[in-house]
Design a protein around this motif. Sequence first.
Motif, short mmCIF file in Angstrom:
data_model
loop_
_atom_site.label_atom_id
_atom_site.label_comp_id
_atom_site.label_asym_id
_atom_site.label_seq_id
_atom_site.Cartn_x
_atom_site.Cartn_y
_atom_site.Cartn_z
N SER A 76 0.83 -1.21 0.00
CA SER A 76 0.00 0.00 0.00
C SER A 76 0.86 1.25 0.00
O SER A 76 0.57 2.22 -0.71
N THR A 83 1.82 7.09 -6.48
CA THR A 83 0.69 7.99 -6.76
C THR A 83 1.04 9.43 -6.40
O THR A 83 0.76 10.36 -7.17
N ALA A 121 -14.98 6.58 -10.63
CA ALA A 121 -14.02 5.49 -10.88
C ALA A 121 -14.65 4.36 -11.68
O ALA A 121 -14.01 3.76 -12.56
N GLU A 148 -5.17 5.62 -10.28
CA GLU A 148 -5.36 6.49 -9.12
C GLU A 148 -4.90 7.91 -9.43
O GLU A 148 -5.54 8.90 -9.03
N THR A 152 -7.13 11.44 -9.58
CA THR A 152 -6.77 12.49 -8.62
C THR A 152 -6.32 13.78 -9.31
O THR A 152 -6.46 14.86 -8.74
N CYS A 205 -3.35 12.56 -1.15
CA CYS A 205 -3.11 11.45 -2.08
C CYS A 205 -2.79 10.17 -1.33
O CYS A 205 -3.26 9.08 -1.71
N TRP A 208 -6.06 8.77 0.24
CA TRP A 208 -6.95 8.20 -0.77
C TRP A 208 -6.38 6.91 -1.35
O TRP A 208 -7.12 5.96 -1.61
N SER A 209 -5.07 6.87 -1.58
CA SER A 209 -4.46 5.69 -2.17
C SER A 209 -4.50 4.50 -1.22
O SER A 209 -4.83 3.38 -1.62
N GLN A 211 -6.59 3.91 1.09
CA GLN A 211 -7.96 3.46 1.28
C GLN A 211 -8.60 2.90 0.01
O GLN A 211 -9.71 2.36 0.06
N ASP A 212 -7.92 2.99 -1.13
CA ASP A 212 -8.49 2.53 -2.39
C ASP A 212 -8.64 1.01 -2.39
O ASP A 212 -7.68 0.27 -2.12
#
Length: 282
Positions: A76, A83, A121, A148, A152, A205, A208-209, A211-212
Motif C-alpha cells: 500500500s 501515486t 471510478a 489512481e 486524482t 493522495c 486516498w491511495s 484506502q483505495d
Amino acid sequence: MSATTGSDQSPLHRLRQRPRDSVVVYATLAIGAALWLFPLISTFRQSVQYGGLHNYLTVLTTDYNGVNLVRAFGNSLLIAALTVTLTCGVAALAAYAFAKLDFPGRETLYHAALLLLAVPAVAIMVPVYWITGNLGLFNSPVGVALPEVVLTLPFAVLLLRNYADGIPNELIEAARVDGAGHGRIFRHVFLPLCRPALVNLAALCVVWSVQDFLFPSMLLNDAGQTTAAQAVQTIKGAFAPTPLQTSQYFAALMLLAVPAIVIVVVGLRFITQGITAGGVKE
C-alpha cells in the motif's frame, strides 16, 4: 475603528463568544467522536478477548490465504508513493502553465480538466482493465498507481492552480529579467513557493491511495501484491469460527486500520489546509 483580524471574525470564534452555542457545538463534537470511536473500541475489545495482545503478534507473523499483513502494508505504501510522486509532479507542471503562462485556449483547457472531476471510478473500469492488460501491468504497483493518478489529477490541478494564482507575477517577471527560463523558474521559484500546497496534496493522495479498494481488487490477482485495503476481504475466509481465531481476525482488522488512522492523524493539519488552499485571495 479598531482593526480585527479575519480569524477573529470566523464562525468558530463567534460561537465561542456565546456560551450556550459553545456547549451545543462541543456536545455535538463529543457525540460524533463517540460514534466514530465506538466501532474501533469494540473491535479492539474483541481482538483481545481470547488470546490477549499475543493475537497481534500472531497475525503479523502468519500468512493468511497467502497474504502477509506486513507485506500488505508495504504494498500500500509503495503504491501511495508512486501515486504521490506522479500526481504532484504532473499537477505542479499543469498549475504552473495554467497560472503563469499565457497561451491560446488556456482557460478552455483548464475548465476541460475540471470537468473530469465528475468522472467516477466505475466509469473507467473497463478502459483501465483493457489498457493495463495491453501494457502488461497486471499485478504491478504501477498498474494500480496510474488510474489512481488519473482520477486524482483534476482535483490536484484545481488545488495547485488556485494556490499558484496567489503567487505574485512580479516574482516570475523578475526571474525572467535575470535571464531564467521556464524550467529554472519552475524549479527554483514556483516549486518552493508552492511547497505548502504540495504537502497538502501529498497528504490527501496518500490517504486516498491507502484506502483505495477498487483498482487493487481489479488489477492485483497475486496474493503477494495484496494491499491493506484488499486484505480485509482476502483474509476473511482464513479464520475458523472459533473464539480464538475470531479474536485474531479482529486483531487483523485493527492492524489494517492503523495506517489510515496514523496518516489521517499525522496529516490532519495538512489535509485541512489542503481543502482550503487557494480559497482566499488577497
